[in-house]
Write a protein that holds these residues in place. Structure first.
Motif, mmCIF file in Angstrom:
data_model
loop_
_atom_site.group_PDB
_atom_site.id
_atom_site.type_symbol
_atom_site.label_atom_id
_atom_site.label_comp_id
_atom_site.label_asym_id
_atom_site.label_seq_id
_atom_site.Cartn_x
_atom_site.Cartn_y
_atom_site.Cartn_z
ATOM 1 N N ASP A 423 0.807 -1.213 0.000
ATOM 2 C CA ASP A 423 0.000 0.000 0.000
ATOM 3 C C ASP A 423 0.836 1.257 0.000
ATOM 4 O O ASP A 423 0.438 2.284 -0.548
ATOM 5 C CB ASP A 423 -0.953 -0.014 1.191
ATOM 6 C CG ASP A 423 -2.059 -1.044 0.966
ATOM 7 O OD1 ASP A 423 -2.187 -1.483 -0.196
ATOM 8 O OD2 ASP A 423 -2.755 -1.391 1.912
ATOM 9 N N LYS A 436 -6.336 1.303 -8.427
ATOM 10 C CA LYS A 436 -7.665 0.777 -8.710
ATOM 11 C C LYS A 436 -8.238 0.194 -7.425
ATOM 12 O O LYS A 436 -7.530 -0.396 -6.623
ATOM 13 C CB LYS A 436 -7.596 -0.313 -9.774
ATOM 14 C CG LYS A 436 -7.673 0.255 -11.169
ATOM 15 C CD LYS A 436 -7.844 -0.876 -12.186
ATOM 16 C CE LYS A 436 -6.593 -1.704 -12.276
ATOM 17 N NZ LYS A 436 -6.709 -2.847 -13.175
ATOM 18 N N LEU A 437 -9.494 0.378 -7.271
ATOM 19 C CA LEU A 437 -10.139 -0.174 -6.083
ATOM 20 C C LEU A 437 -10.846 -1.457 -6.463
ATOM 21 O O LEU A 437 -11.340 -1.605 -7.575
ATOM 22 C CB LEU A 437 -11.162 0.826 -5.529
ATOM 23 C CG LEU A 437 -10.566 2.085 -4.922
ATOM 24 C CD1 LEU A 437 -11.675 3.061 -4.580
ATOM 25 C CD2 LEU A 437 -9.773 1.742 -3.677
ATOM 26 N N GLU A 438 -10.889 -2.357 -5.512
ATOM 27 C CA GLU A 438 -11.605 -3.589 -5.780
ATOM 28 C C GLU A 438 -12.950 -3.527 -5.081
ATOM 29 O O GLU A 438 -13.092 -2.916 -4.024
ATOM 30 C CB GLU A 438 -10.814 -4.783 -5.247
ATOM 31 C CG GLU A 438 -9.740 -5.227 -6.217
ATOM 32 C CD GLU A 438 -8.818 -6.245 -5.596
ATOM 33 O OE1 GLU A 438 -9.313 -7.043 -4.785
ATOM 34 O OE2 GLU A 438 -7.625 -6.207 -5.914
ATOM 35 N N ALA A 439 -13.908 -4.150 -5.677
ATOM 36 C CA ALA A 439 -15.213 -4.201 -5.032
ATOM 37 C C ALA A 439 -15.513 -5.651 -4.691
ATOM 38 O O ALA A 439 -15.767 -6.460 -5.572
ATOM 39 C CB ALA A 439 -16.277 -3.634 -5.965
ATOM 40 N N THR A 440 -15.383 -5.949 -3.413
ATOM 41 C CA THR A 440 -15.693 -7.317 -2.990
ATOM 42 C C THR A 440 -16.641 -7.253 -1.798
ATOM 43 O O THR A 440 -16.714 -6.259 -1.087
ATOM 44 C CB THR A 440 -14.421 -8.062 -2.552
ATOM 45 O OG1 THR A 440 -13.676 -7.212 -1.675
ATOM 46 C CG2 THR A 440 -13.559 -8.403 -3.751
ATOM 47 N N ASP A 480 -13.817 -2.057 -0.946
ATOM 48 C CA ASP A 480 -12.456 -2.574 -1.028
ATOM 49 C C ASP A 480 -11.970 -2.861 0.387
ATOM 50 O O ASP A 480 -11.475 -1.979 1.095
ATOM 51 C CB ASP A 480 -11.541 -1.561 -1.712
ATOM 52 C CG ASP A 480 -10.201 -2.186 -2.059
ATOM 53 O OD1 ASP A 480 -9.763 -3.088 -1.337
ATOM 54 O OD2 ASP A 480 -9.601 -1.752 -3.052
ATOM 55 N N ARG A 483 -8.342 -2.060 1.644
ATOM 56 C CA ARG A 483 -8.070 -0.645 1.917
ATOM 57 C C ARG A 483 -8.734 -0.193 3.209
ATOM 58 O O ARG A 483 -8.161 0.563 3.982
ATOM 59 C CB ARG A 483 -8.540 0.235 0.763
ATOM 60 C CG ARG A 483 -8.121 -0.227 -0.594
ATOM 61 C CD ARG A 483 -6.671 0.104 -0.896
ATOM 62 N NE ARG A 483 -6.250 -0.614 -2.081
ATOM 63 C CZ ARG A 483 -5.088 -1.186 -2.248
ATOM 64 N NH1 ARG A 483 -4.177 -1.114 -1.289
ATOM 65 N NH2 ARG A 483 -4.783 -1.816 -3.351
ATOM 66 N N MET A 589 -12.077 6.483 -2.286
ATOM 67 C CA MET A 589 -13.291 5.665 -2.234
ATOM 68 C C MET A 589 -14.539 6.530 -2.169
ATOM 69 O O MET A 589 -15.649 6.013 -1.977
ATOM 70 C CB MET A 589 -13.224 4.730 -1.022
ATOM 71 C CG MET A 589 -12.195 3.636 -1.193
ATOM 72 S SD MET A 589 -12.241 2.383 0.081
ATOM 73 C CE MET A 589 -11.169 3.047 1.288
#
Lengths: 876, 152
Positions: A423, A436-440, A480, A483, A589
């Protein structure tokens, strides 16, 4: 430098100063360039034309100007010297002659003595004859004084007394004398002629003036000869700057056009005035000068002249005019300017080059710095991953509950540090907009608990860590999670660092959309129509009872490498990077991070983030068919519990949660361990004959031992650390992985990785075999290569999905797959995750995968990391 | 002891050069990480498998490209396999050639394909020699009683 410059360097053919296409009337003199075989002297005879002279003025000049008179006197002196020289020569000659005369006289005396008797008849007046007359001819210009005229006085004396000797003798004697007389007369005649000639010559002898003018003329001719074709104008102007003399003037101008006129009167155009002014300046100052003047006249166009002007003084020392000499240097100037321009261009080029070099250098430096950063993080990561893997291995050994607990914290901390290293690198990504952000999907309560647990594990102070999640916070949200964990961890560790007693608390609750009310309402309407796209705003307060932050330090708090006070860093350590990262991540975000603080009382960091809520039925599906059976008790605990409290280990209990029922881990672990040993042995064998028989009937391996690591991964994903799962239940439904891959090398690598991850795996080689294997055995996950012979991964996936939907294999049979009849009926079967393994990570490829019913994909070559992530996400 | 140190240094340098010159990429590191006491010859085994497979594939490709009517689909399938296996062991340069090779297959460009096959062969022989040399070094270190340095 361009190439044509080299040509420029060559001696050019000198063109005439004046244009060659002037009409015939103006062409008064020969402008042709001198040819090789041309008789140059012939030209000399023509050359009196280009001069236009005001003779009177010239006379005045020679008479009155200082220079003129000195020149004259020089000429006179020269003439006088010449004459003197002649006189000297004559005198020498004279001396010579008198010497000869003397000799002759001596000789005569001798003769007379011999013939004494005759002596009287021969007078002493017989003059010697100059035999050197010829010598005189050598210097014909020199006037001779011929006063020594030779004459012969032949006196015939007859001495009567002596006559009587013999008649014959006297006769003889008379005859002799007669002959002598005759000779003498002849000689006299010749001498007379010569005398006359001499006189004539003397008369013809030129006067000094004539001689001088001839000399002048010769000099003049020479000058003309030299200057005729030179691009030179010579002139004289009087003190009113009127031309009095000009040589090599512009051919179309006549005498009347120039003499008596000034420059300004003759020419019009640029430079004329300047030259006139310059001449006047010279005239006034009395000092000669040179100047380059560019003319732009109608008469001869643009030409540059180098002008030399010198004042002319009278004998009294007054300036009476100027001599002026101009040389045409247009071509030279042009070339010089071209050179200057080139030089300038070169300089610019060089400057640009330097600039570029500098840029390149900077870029290289930056690259090197980046490289260095990457290397460094790599260097840090490698030993750390060593530590973590060791811990992982350790966790598979026989441990008691406390050790297990410690180890799990160790693992999660290790993971976190690894994550943090990534990070920190990401910080630069955020700044450059690459992040890039992840969406989980994730469970906020779990995250809070895990973060607190991790913090508590390393806690060395008597602090109470508390987490409080409001009931209205959804069980699962999308965001994310990595993060968010990072932000929370940062804030918590910050709070712990600056708090010496009391509590550090996390409060999590829903707030209304911080954007305007009306907007929210309209959004709400929309949300009702498509309920799965609902967005909630979750606010998180991290509250401590620490030293607080002085108000003055608040503004710079989120800046990079800034800490509240100069002594803070010394006292508390830290990079000062944490809050900056937090703020950037939160803002990335779409949320905001704020702080409020009161010195000596504590600080509260608050961040607000929007989260999507996953589709409601999706989650209910999952809980319905599988989770209920699996780890219902534990998840229910986690899901519903909203309050956690952790105290330092020294306080006794490791942590207390109002969730209970975690006592069943130990037996499970022991069981697992024993069996994992036997599995190891088995796997080695399995690997060894696998090369020859890549495909195994999965049913043979149905009784494979239980895998302990699957439990760890599983429990990590769910409850964070403490394995609270009911292993007895998972045993029969133990997740098993099917790898569908046709390539031996890939199979070998993947299998080895699975071993590393302590996972069981069956391997088949194509889509048909995959369908068959799926029909016969129960798998938790399929890893499916896309490109395969016989049947590709996409079709196999479609067939499997079709079965899941319809409960029959009709479509598969239609596609030509031979299936054994005795398939296990799979009631209430949940959808099996199928992960594509694809070599090209292009998005279209991914879409194709999804369109055919695959859940995700990992790119080849598969790495342990990818595989691990994939298992964590999809293996229940 | 000195000899071992020297061998080890040589090993590290050689490995580094393989990465630096692009013969290998991280995937090879992955393989090395997968090797442990329970499976001490894993890398050699995989790579040997790769060698066998590659030779078979290269032969197949050579045959396929000599046909009267070239089945580009078939060629492409072979190249795809070759690409897959080479990327799996981290033979980066072989993989790169395969990428180009596949483009030529798409274009049905025979000259390009033949050229690529030649290149692929060359790259394969290169990496084979390099890896064999590496394994030799490893063997020597082990025989001398040292341990193979970890290349992180």
């Amino acid at each position: 430098m361009e190439d044509d410059n080299a040509e420029d360097m060559e001696v050019e053919v000198l063109s005439s100063m004046w244009p060659e296409d002037i009409d015939a009337a103006g062409k008064k003199f020969n402008l042709e360039k001198p040819g090789a075989d041309q008789d140059l002297l012939e030209d000399v005879t023509f050359i009196e034309e280009p001069t236009i002279v005001d003779f009177q003025r010239l006379l005045e000049l020679t008479n009155y100007s200082e220079k003129g008179s000195s020149q004259l006197s020089y000429l006179v002196k020269n003439w006088e010297w010449k004459q003197e020289n002649a006189v000297r020569l004559l005198r020498e000659e004279l001396e010579n002659l008198s010497k000869q005369q003397h000799e002759v006289e001596l000789k005569k005396l001798e003769i007379l003595e011999e013939h004494r008797f005759e002596d009287d008849s021969y007078g002493g007046d017989k003059r010697p004859i100059s035999i050197l007359d010829e010598v005189y001819e050598i210097i014909p210009d020199v006037p001779k004084r011929r006063n020594d005229v030779i004459y012969q006085d032949q006196r015939l004396e007859i001495d009567g007394e002596d006559d009587t000797d013999t008649v014959k003798y006297w006769k003889q004697r008379a005859l002799n004398l007669e002959k002598l007389l005759e000779l003498s007369v002849n000689r006299e005649q010749i001498l007379l002629e010569k005398l006359e000639e001499s006189i004539e010559k003397l008369e013809k002898q030129s006067s000094p003036v004539e001689e001088l003018s001839q000399i002048l003329k010769r000099a003049d001719n020479f000058l003309h000869f030299v200057l005729q074709n030179a691009p030179v104008v010579i002139g004289h102007q009087d003190k009113d700057l009127r031309y009095r003399f000009i040589y090599n003037h512009f051919p179309s101008l006549g005498e009347e056009d120039i003499i008596g006129k000034t420059d300004v009167e003759i020419f019009k155009g640029g430079g004329v005035k300047e030259s006139q002014d310059f001449k006047r300046e010279v005239l006034e100052k009395g000092i000669p000068g040179k100047r380059e003047i560019t003319f732009e006249t109608e008469l001869f166009g643009a030409k540059t002249f180098l002008i030399y002007v010198e004042p002319v003084f009278s004998k009294e020392g007054e300036t009476i005019g100027v001599n002026y000499m101009g040389m045409e240097i247009t071509d030279q100037v042009r070339r010089r300017e071209k050179m200057a321009k080139l030089r300038e261009e070169i300089a610019v080029q060089k400057a640009r080059e330097t600039e570029l070099n500098k840029t390149i250098h900077i870029t290289e430096e930056t690259m090197r710095a980046k490289q260095m950063l990457a290397t460094m993080s790599h260097e840090i990561r490698s030993p750390l991953s060593g530590v973590v893997s060791m811990a992982e291995i350790l966790s598979t050994t026989k441990l008691d509950k406390d050790q297990k607990q410690l180890l799990s914290v160790m693992l999660s901390s290790g993971d976190l540090v690894l994550q943090l290293i990534n990070d920190i690198l990401d910080l630069s990504k955020v700044e450059s907009g690459v992040m890039k952000l992840e969406a989980t999907k994730f469970r906020p309560r779990e995250v809070i608990k895990h973060v607190l647990q991790t913090a508590a594990a390393s806690l060395k102070k008597m602090l109470i860590l508390e987490g409080n999640v409001a009931d209205d916070v959804p069980i699962e949200v999308i965001g994310d999670v990595l993060r968010i964990r990072q932000i929370l961890t940062n804030l918590i560790s910050n709070a712990v660092k600056f708090t010496h007693e009391g509590k550090v608390k996390i409060n999590l609750y829903i707030i209304p959309d911080p954007c305007s009310e009306s907007q929210q309402k309209s959004e709400f309407d929309m949300e009702e129509s498509e309920s799965h796209e609902r967005v909630v705003w979750i606010r998180c307060d991290v509250e401590d009872s620490g030293i607080g932050i002085p108000e003055t330090a608040l503004p710079s708090l989120f800046k990079k490498y800034m800490q509240a006070g100069a002594d803070t860093a010394r006292k508390y350590g830290g990079t000062g990077l944490g809050l900056a990262i937090c703020k950037q991540l939160v803002e990335l975000m779409g949320g905001s991070l704020t702080v409020s603080s009161k010195e000596h009382c504590g600080s509260t960091f608050t961040f607000v983030l929007p989260h999507k809520i996953p589709h409601a039925c999706e989650s209910s599906d999952e809980t319905d068919d599988f989770k209920d059976m699996d780890d219902n008790t534990s998840t229910e605990d986690d899901e519903n519990c909203g309050f956690f409290q952790f105290k330092p280990r020294t306080l006794g209990s490791l942590f207390s949660s109002n969730g209970s029922g975690r006592a069943h881990g130990l037996t499970g672990t022991e069981l697992n361990f024993e069996k994992s040993n036997s599995e190891n042995n088995y796997s080695t064998k399995y690997d060894s004959f696998d090369h020859d028989h890549p495909f195994h009937d999965p049913c043979i391996q149905k009784n494979r031992p239980l895998n302990p690591d699957a439990q760890r991964i599983h429990s990590n994903g769910n409850s964070g650390g403490i394995s609270g799962n009911v292993h007895e239940k998972t045993k029969s439904l133990r997740p098993k992985i099917l790898l569908v891959e046709d390539h031996v090398v890939n199979v070998m690598v993947a299998k080895r990785m699975m071993r590393q991850l302590n996972q069981d795996m069956d391997v088949v080689n194509n889509g048909v075999e995959a369908v068959r294997a799926f029909q016969r055995c129960d798998y938790g996950l399929i890893l499916m290569d896309v490109c395969m012979p016989v049947m590709d991964g996409l079709q196999a996936t479609r067939l499997i999905r079709s079965y899941e939907k319809t409960g029959n294999w009709d479509e598969a049979r239609l596609a030509g797959v031979e299936l054994s009849g005795d398939h296990i009926p799979k009631e209430q079967r949940r959808r099996i995750p199928i992960i594509a393994m694809t070599a090209n990570a292009m998005s279209e490829n991914a879409e194709e995968c999804f369109a055919n019913g695959m859940d995700s994909f990992i790119t080849k070559p598969v790495t342990l990391q990818n595989l691990k992530q994939c298992l964590e996400q999809y293996l229940p | 002891m000195d000899a071992i140190t020297q061998l080890q240094r040589q090993f590290v340098e050689y490995t580094t050069s393989l990465y630096r010159e692009g013969y290998l990429d991280d995937q090879f590191t992955q393989l090395q990480k997968l090797q442990d006491e329970s499976n001490p010859d894993f890398v050699v085994e995989v790579v040997t498998l790769f060698f066998e497979d590659s030779e078979k594939l290269l032969n197949n490709l050579a045959t396929a490209l000599q046909q009267e009517n070239i089945d580009y689909k078939q060629v492409d399938a072979h190249v795809h396999q070759f690409k897959g296996s080479s990327s799996s062991i981290g033979a980066q340069r072989v993989k790169n050639v395969c990428v180009v090779f596949r483009n030529y297959c798409d274009e049905k460009n025979l000259d390009g394909c033949v050229l690529c096959l030649q290149q692929a062969k060359n790259e394969y022989i290169l990496i084979r020699n390099k890896l064999e040399a590496l394994f030799n070094l490893e063997q020597q270190i082990l025989q001398a009683g040292g341990s193979v340095p970890m290349m992180a």
